[in-house]
Enzyme design. Sequence first.
Site, PDB file in Angstrom:
ATOM      1  N   ARG A 125       0.816  -1.241   0.000  1.00 37.31           N
ATOM      2  CA  ARG A 125       0.000   0.000   0.000  1.00 37.31           C
ATOM      3  C   ARG A 125       0.842   1.279   0.000  1.00 37.31           C
ATOM      4  NH1 ARG A 125      -2.964  -3.088   3.783  1.00 37.31           N
ATOM      5  NH2 ARG A 125      -4.668  -4.153   2.716  1.00 37.31           N
ATOM      6  N   LYS A 147       2.467  11.164 -11.770  1.00 34.93           N
ATOM      7  CA  LYS A 147       1.613  10.252 -12.543  1.00 34.93           C
ATOM      8  C   LYS A 147       2.380   8.953 -12.759  1.00 34.93           C
ATOM      9  CE  LYS A 147      -1.487  13.214 -15.159  1.00 34.93           C
ATOM     10  NZ  LYS A 147      -1.894  13.665 -16.519  1.00 34.93           N
ATOM     11  N   GLU A 189       8.290  17.071 -25.668  1.00 36.67           N
ATOM     12  CA  GLU A 189       7.709  17.462 -24.373  1.00 36.67           C
ATOM     13  C   GLU A 189       8.319  18.766 -23.871  1.00 36.67           C
ATOM     14  OE1 GLU A 189       5.091  15.906 -23.190  1.00 36.67           O
ATOM     15  OE2 GLU A 189       5.254  13.731 -23.425  1.00 36.67           O
ATOM     16  N   LYS A 231       6.211  22.784 -15.198  1.00 35.07           N
ATOM     17  CA  LYS A 231       5.426  21.642 -14.725  1.00 35.07           C
ATOM     18  C   LYS A 231       5.156  21.782 -13.230  1.00 35.07           C
ATOM     19  CE  LYS A 231       4.421  16.834 -14.985  1.00 35.07           C
ATOM     20  NZ  LYS A 231       4.534  15.570 -15.643  1.00 35.07           N
ATOM     21  N   GLU A 241      -5.162  16.607 -11.500  1.00 31.85           N
ATOM     22  CA  GLU A 241      -5.783  16.931 -12.786  1.00 31.85           C
ATOM     23  C   GLU A 241      -7.292  17.122 -12.698  1.00 31.85           C
ATOM     24  OE1 GLU A 241      -3.809  15.153 -16.160  1.00 31.85           O
ATOM     25  OE2 GLU A 241      -5.636  15.333 -17.356  1.00 31.85           O
ATOM     26  N   ARG A 245      -4.182  20.982 -14.890  1.00 36.02           N
ATOM     27  CA  ARG A 245      -3.095  20.072 -15.255  1.00 36.02           C
ATOM     28  C   ARG A 245      -3.290  19.464 -16.640  1.00 36.02           C
ATOM     29  NH1 ARG A 245       0.280  15.700 -11.585  1.00 36.02           N
ATOM     30  NH2 ARG A 245       1.434  14.840 -13.347  1.00 36.02           N
ATOM     31  N   ASN A 249      -1.203  18.021 -21.304  1.00 37.45           N
ATOM     32  CA  ASN A 249      -1.480  16.992 -22.307  1.00 37.45           C
ATOM     33  C   ASN A 249      -1.620  17.576 -23.707  1.00 37.45           C
ATOM     34  OD1 ASN A 249      -1.494  14.523 -20.916  1.00 37.45           O
ATOM     35  ND2 ASN A 249      -3.422  15.096 -19.948  1.00 37.45           N
ATOM     36  N   HIS A 252      -1.356  15.380 -26.765  1.00 37.50           N
ATOM     37  CA  HIS A 252      -1.456  13.985 -26.336  1.00 37.50           C
ATOM     38  C   HIS A 252      -2.738  13.296 -26.814  1.00 37.50           C
ATOM     39  CE1 HIS A 252       1.884  15.267 -23.906  1.00 37.50           C
ATOM     40  NE2 HIS A 252       2.002  14.103 -23.312  1.00 37.50           N
ATOM     41  N   HIS A 256      -1.831  10.038 -28.383  1.00 35.13           N
ATOM     42  CA  HIS A 256      -2.167   8.718 -27.837  1.00 35.13           C
ATOM     43  C   HIS A 256      -2.887   7.866 -28.892  1.00 35.13           C
ATOM     44  CE1 HIS A 256      -1.976   9.940 -23.281  1.00 35.13           C
ATOM     45  NE2 HIS A 256      -0.794   9.793 -23.838  1.00 35.13           N
ATOM     46  N   HIS A 269       6.621   7.739 -27.955  1.00 35.64           N
ATOM     47  CA  HIS A 269       5.631   8.622 -27.323  1.00 35.64           C
ATOM     48  C   HIS A 269       5.874  10.083 -27.726  1.00 35.64           C
ATOM     49  CE1 HIS A 269       2.939  10.234 -24.284  1.00 35.64           C
ATOM     50  NE2 HIS A 269       3.918  11.000 -23.844  1.00 35.64           N
TER      51      HIS A 269
HETATM   52  P1  NAD Z   1      11.523   4.979 -22.599  1.00 34.64           P
HETATM   53  O1  NAD Z   1      11.427   4.884 -21.148  1.00 34.64           O
HETATM   54  O2  NAD Z   1      11.013   3.842 -23.406  1.00 34.64           O
HETATM   55  O3  NAD Z   1      13.039   5.251 -22.983  1.00 34.64           O
HETATM   56  C1  NAD Z   1      13.374   5.372 -24.322  1.00 34.64           C
HETATM   57  C2  NAD Z   1      14.517   4.427 -24.731  1.00 34.64           C
HETATM   58  O4  NAD Z   1      15.744   4.989 -24.320  1.00 34.64           O
HETATM   59  C3  NAD Z   1      14.449   3.071 -24.101  1.00 34.64           C
HETATM   60  O5  NAD Z   1      14.889   2.112 -25.027  1.00 34.64           O
HETATM   61  C4  NAD Z   1      15.421   3.177 -22.939  1.00 34.64           C
HETATM   62  O6  NAD Z   1      15.936   1.931 -22.536  1.00 34.64           O
HETATM   63  C5  NAD Z   1      16.470   4.032 -23.556  1.00 34.64           C
HETATM   64  N1  NAD Z   1      17.255   4.823 -22.624  1.00 34.64           N
HETATM   65  C6  NAD Z   1      16.821   5.451 -21.510  1.00 34.64           C
HETATM   66  N2  NAD Z   1      17.802   6.188 -20.998  1.00 34.64           N
HETATM   67  C7  NAD Z   1      18.892   6.006 -21.776  1.00 34.64           C
HETATM   68  C8  NAD Z   1      20.203   6.525 -21.748  1.00 34.64           C
HETATM   69  N3  NAD Z   1      20.572   7.438 -20.870  1.00 34.64           N
HETATM   70  N4  NAD Z   1      21.054   6.119 -22.685  1.00 34.64           N
HETATM   71  C9  NAD Z   1      20.676   5.229 -23.639  1.00 34.64           C
HETATM   72  N5  NAD Z   1      19.425   4.720 -23.731  1.00 34.64           N
HETATM   73  C10 NAD Z   1      18.544   5.125 -22.808  1.00 34.64           C
HETATM   74  O7  NAD Z   1      10.768   6.275 -23.152  1.00 34.64           O
HETATM   75  P2  NAD Z   1      10.611   7.774 -22.610  1.00 34.64           P
HETATM   76  O8  NAD Z   1      10.474   8.588 -23.818  1.00 34.64           O
HETATM   77  O9  NAD Z   1      11.628   8.126 -21.616  1.00 34.64           O
HETATM   78  O10 NAD Z   1       9.220   7.722 -21.845  1.00 34.64           O
HETATM   79  C11 NAD Z   1       8.021   7.449 -22.512  1.00 34.64           C
HETATM   80  C12 NAD Z   1       7.017   6.978 -21.502  1.00 34.64           C
HETATM   81  O11 NAD Z   1       6.777   8.005 -20.544  1.00 34.64           O
HETATM   82  C13 NAD Z   1       5.673   6.630 -22.096  1.00 34.64           C
HETATM   83  O12 NAD Z   1       5.239   5.402 -21.588  1.00 34.64           O
HETATM   84  C14 NAD Z   1       4.761   7.752 -21.610  1.00 34.64           C
HETATM   85  O13 NAD Z   1       3.435   7.348 -21.461  1.00 34.64           O
HETATM   86  C15 NAD Z   1       5.387   8.104 -20.318  1.00 34.64           C
HETATM   87  N6  NAD Z   1       5.097   9.465 -19.864  1.00 34.64           N
HETATM   88  C16 NAD Z   1       4.655   9.615 -18.598  1.00 34.64           C
HETATM   89  C17 NAD Z   1       4.417  10.881 -18.116  1.00 34.64           C
HETATM   90  C18 NAD Z   1       4.018  11.064 -16.685  1.00 34.64           C
HETATM   91  O14 NAD Z   1       3.648  12.180 -16.301  1.00 34.64           O
HETATM   92  N7  NAD Z   1       4.090  10.039 -15.855  1.00 34.64           N
HETATM   93  C19 NAD Z   1       4.623  11.998 -18.925  1.00 34.64           C
HETATM   94  C20 NAD Z   1       5.085  11.799 -20.224  1.00 34.64           C
HETATM   95  C21 NAD Z   1       5.324  10.518 -20.692  1.00 34.64           C
HETATM   96  N1  GLY Z   2       2.512  14.501 -18.630  1.00 28.53           N
HETATM   97  C1  GLY Z   2       1.304  15.109 -18.243  1.00 28.53           C
HETATM   98  C2  GLY Z   2       1.148  15.258 -16.776  1.00 28.53           C
HETATM   99  O1  GLY Z   2       2.019  14.956 -16.008  1.00 28.53           O
HETATM  100  O2  GLY Z   2       0.109  15.679 -16.361  1.00 28.53           O
END
Ligand code: NAD
Ligand code: GLY
Length: 369
Positions: A125, A147, A189, A231, A241, A245, A249, A252, A256, A269
């Site tokens: 939890r 998030k 982003e 942010k 949100e 907030r 997006n 997005h 998406h 993404h």
């Molecule tokens: P990712 O986590 O898939 O990383 C991208 C690629 O880069 C992967 O293959 C990873 O292994 C590689 N990588 C990471 N760091 C590296 C480094 N320093 N050197 C070499 N390779 C490296 O993708 P991302 O773009 O970081 O994140 C996308 C995800 O984030 C999506 O799932 C999206 O939904 C999510 N997201 C979440 C929020 C939130 O607020 N929580 C906001 C935006 C996006």
């Molecule tokens: N990436 C959108 C949010 O954090 O709300």
Amino acid sequence: MSKTPFQTVAIDLAERSYDIYIGSALIQQQALFDGLPKASSVLIVSNTTVAPLYAAQLRAALSARYAKVLTLELPDGEVHKNWQTLNLIFDALLQNGCDRKTLLVALGGGVVGDMTGYAAASFMRGVPFMQVPTTLLSQVDSSVGGKTGINHPLGKNMIGAFYQPLLVLCDLDTLKTLPERELSAGLAEVIKYGPIADLQFMDWLEQNMDRLLARDVDALAHAVKRSCEIKAWVVAQDEREGGLRAILNFGHTFGHAIEAGMGYGAWLHGEAVGCGMVMAAKLSERLGLVDADFVARLLALTVQAGLPVVGPVLNAEDNAGRYLELMRLDKKSDAGEIKFVLIDGPSKATVRGAPDALVRDVIDACCKV
Ligand code: NAD
Ligand code: GLY
């Protein structure tokens, strides 16, 4: 041990407040972990790409404070952001006798960060967790604001929780190993903060995009800091949100649909968000909210960042219909009505619906046929 210089952005959320540290050579600095809670164990969650690059340095630094530091390597990729992979984290926690004080550390991009955060929110939890984002996208967005979650085959990020980390460590040196395509995806982003909140930052991005693409550390530091500040400002006002907030997006809703429609991982993404921002801006223009010059500026900046600006065809017979079907699943949808984040004048965003016919026109105009 002394600390090398770094910048701090504070996330102000009362008892859930925390700092984001931004700088070089942070993951090996033991002193940065001094404020973290005591625990008998730490689990670093990473993946098969990032762990071999950075887990040993991080483990060494954490070992000065924690007796047992474990590392888990998840499979890499958006396609693995699901229940099965999440369960690997719970398996590791239980098999290693972890308890409710165990600190979870996400070392990787947004996929690792979102899954680790969700595991931290639900294991016993809720256990403490910290983010060590290693992609530009995760440093400017996903590691901040709490998030967390996983994808469902029917929709992206559909299962999750709001759960804040205790600390976010953005080590700019990790960006040196990031593939070019991932750097561009992260820039989407970064760019988004201009049209929704800060015209001056958009000007700065236009002037400094080449430095960012060349990974100039000062330029990256500014982009990460300004993105996190915007942010932080938004999240402090609307953590869960309820309204504001949603402006984060921008791009997005279309994005998406592209990700789900193409199959997770086919478009990154950030690529989908980049193209989605252009589509949302064109919809804003069609609704009379912003002029064509501003849309052209945003499109040029998106191209400059190396991002796609022409949408993919998701269905040969009724492409716009397929986009609409997927966008109705968006979490912002209200009783089946799609809500778009639109640009309401430069650097001001609004969230509202739009007539299907107009959305269809925009999709037809923006997609490759
Ligand atoms: P990712 O986590 O898939 O990383 C991208 C690629 O880069 C992967 O293959 C990873 O292994 C590689 N990588 C990471 N760091 C590296 C480094 N320093 N050197 C070499 N390779 C490296 O993708 P991302 O773009 O970081 O994140 C996308 C995800 O984030 C999506 O799932 C999206 O939904 C999510 N997201 C979440 C929020 C939130 O607020 N929580 C906001 C935006 C996006
Ligand atoms: N990436 C959108 C949010 O954090 O709300």
